[in-house]
Design an enzyme around this catalytic site. Structure first.
Site, PDB file in Angstrom:
ATOM      1  N   ASP A 100       2.782   1.177   2.046  1.00  0.00           N
ATOM      2  CA  ASP A 100       2.786   1.415   0.475  1.00  0.00           C
ATOM      3  C   ASP A 100       3.975   0.777  -0.142  1.00  0.00           C
ATOM      4  O   ASP A 100       4.712   0.068   0.401  1.00  0.00           O
ATOM      5  CB  ASP A 100       2.343   2.674   0.291  1.00  0.00           C
ATOM      6  N   HIS A 110       4.196  -2.630  -0.443  1.00  0.00           N
ATOM      7  CA  HIS A 110       3.613  -3.037  -1.796  1.00  0.00           C
ATOM      8  C   HIS A 110       5.059  -3.374  -2.654  1.00  0.00           C
ATOM      9  O   HIS A 110       4.710  -3.716  -3.825  1.00  0.00           O
ATOM     10  CB  HIS A 110       2.923  -1.852  -2.254  1.00  0.00           C
TER      11      HIS A 110
END
Ligand SMILES: *[C@@H]1O[C@H](CO)[C@@H](O)[C@H](O)[C@H]1NC(C)=O
Ligand SMILES: *[C@@H]1O[C@H](CO)[C@@H](O)[C@H](O)[C@H]1NC(C)=O
Length: 398
Positions: free
Chosen positions: A220, A243
């Site tokens: 993430d 991310h």
């Protein structure tokens, strides 16, 4: 002998100095911790912390974790310590319980709460999150507990964490909330690229947070920056997989604090989904992102290297058709270069009600893939200025 009393006095002084120096270290082994990871060491760690925190030694007292592997459950390093500086030195590793249910319904595994003046150095925190990730992969989020953050720093001041390795967290690895003057230096954070919600570092409602010389490889966000963050400096980071660096999501709530004075400098984003992102929900809010500087960033094969997305609306509930009320102002992208994995390398998708203003681009050069096709930019409701060489074209309105 006339010198004898003096000699005795000296000896006594020496012993006292030695005792003071030695007694300011609280070794978890002395409280019954098991370095072979068999017995549960939670109580030993708690007792060692209580002793360290209550210590009246003139030297900063140290909680010491020697080499070895220690199985520990939920730990709360709570403040109110006697000394205005306490240290935790870790040579070994702390391992979360292998049954994820032990921690998965609490907010965090290890908490630094209401502490003022703490230096943590070295060590490994292994969150053993893979069991929970597998559960989520097979049963979905609703079929499994949420999971807990590995290290939470809350309501604290003057905390420095250096050379700490965190891996395989159930949820985010480090979360900083309601804190001030926090410095993270030389951290190594890793979890599988496919692990769900394993943010590297999350900061919210905090000021004067510094993250330097660190590396995050997870499933993430590398760093996520939430409402109420002020004076954040990120310097010398490598992110990816994951991310990328994200301000937001902002504007989830109507009444929300803003984000201001964020500097992200000297970063490498390697194969991440986003590079430098600002993201807000598409609905009303008092939130904002202002005085943001992104400088000296290298992108390697990043999907969305530069992105402002003000139309975030997961599951299309409670936001479709609305404009974001979040103000995005004074954002500078200076010396950003490298490769985009998608054609649109620069995307400014701002709110029509609160257009992004004073967006500045200086020397931005992004190419698409191996450079045979030109990268593109997309602009909606955005104004600002461009200087130096800009590729793809800055599509900003003045
Ligand atoms: C953050 O801190 C505030 C104030 O201490 C608290 O009310 C809130 O629950 C915390 N939120 C999280 C996600 O830790
Ligand atoms: C970038 O990521 C690739 C693929 O994961 C890896 O092989 C490479 O070493 C990374 N580069 C740097 C500088 O970290």
């Amino acid at each position: 002998m006339p010198t004898f009393p003096l000699f005795n006095l000296l000896l006594l002084l020496l012993l006292l100095v030695h005792a003071a120096a030695a007694s300011s270290t609280y070794n978890v082994l002395d409280y019954g911790a098991d370095p072979d990871c068999q017995a549960d060491s939670t109580l030993a760690f708690s007792l060692a912390w209580e002793a360290t925190c209550a210590s009246r030694d003139p030297h900063p007292p140290t909680l010491y974790v020697p080499r070895g592997s220690f199985s520990v459950g939920r730990l709360d390093f709570r403040g109110g310590c006697y000394s205005d500086l306490v240290r935790i030195r870790i040579d070994g590793q702390l391992v979360a319980p292998s049954d994820y249910n032990v921690l998965a319904n609490g907010r965090s595994w290890i908490t630094i709460d209401s502490v003022e003046g703490l230096h943590v150095s070295g060590g490994v925190l292994d969150g053993m999150g893979d069991g929970l990730w597998d559960c989520k992969a097979s049963l979905g989020d609703d079929g499994c507990p949420k999971g807990s953050t590995t290290l939470e720093i809350s309501r604290s001041k003057n905390v420095q964490i250096s050379r700490l390795t965190l891996r395989n967290s159930q949820l985010g690895h480090i979360s900083i909330n309601d804190s001030e003057n926090i410095r993270l230096d030389g951290l190594r954070i890793s979890a599988s690229e496919t692990s769900p919600n394993t943010d590297g570092i999350h900061v919210q409602a905090s000021s004067y947070v510094t993250v330097i010389n660190s590396r995050v490889e997870t499933g993430d966000d590398c760093v996520s920056i939430g409402p109420g963050t002020r004076n954040l400096l990120i310097h010398g980071m490598t992110c990816g997989p994951g991310h990328g660096i994200s301000i937001g999501s902002l504007g989830k709530y109507l009444n929300e604090e803003g984000v201001s004075h964020v500097t992200v400098r000297n970063v490498h984003l390697n194969g991440t989904q986003n590079g430098l992102r600002i993201k807000s929900w598409g609905r009303q809010s008092t939130g904002f992102a202002e005085d943001i500087l992104f400088e000296d960033a290298v992108m390697s094969n990043v999907h969305n290297p530069i992105v402002i997305d003000q139309n975030y609306c997961p599951h299309h509930r409670n936001c479709p058709g609305q404009d974001s009320g979040v103000r995005v102002r004074h954002v500078t992208y200076r010396d950003v270069r490298g490769t985009s994995a998608s054609k649109v390398a620069v995307k400014f998708d701002c709110s029509s009600e609160q257009p992004c203003r004073d967006i500045r681009m200086e020397n931005v050069r992004l190419t698409y893939g191996d450079g045979e096709e030109a990268a593109e930019s997309y602009c909606a409701n955005v104004g600002g200025t461009a200087r130096g060489s800009i590729q793809p074209n800055a599509c900003l309105r003045r």
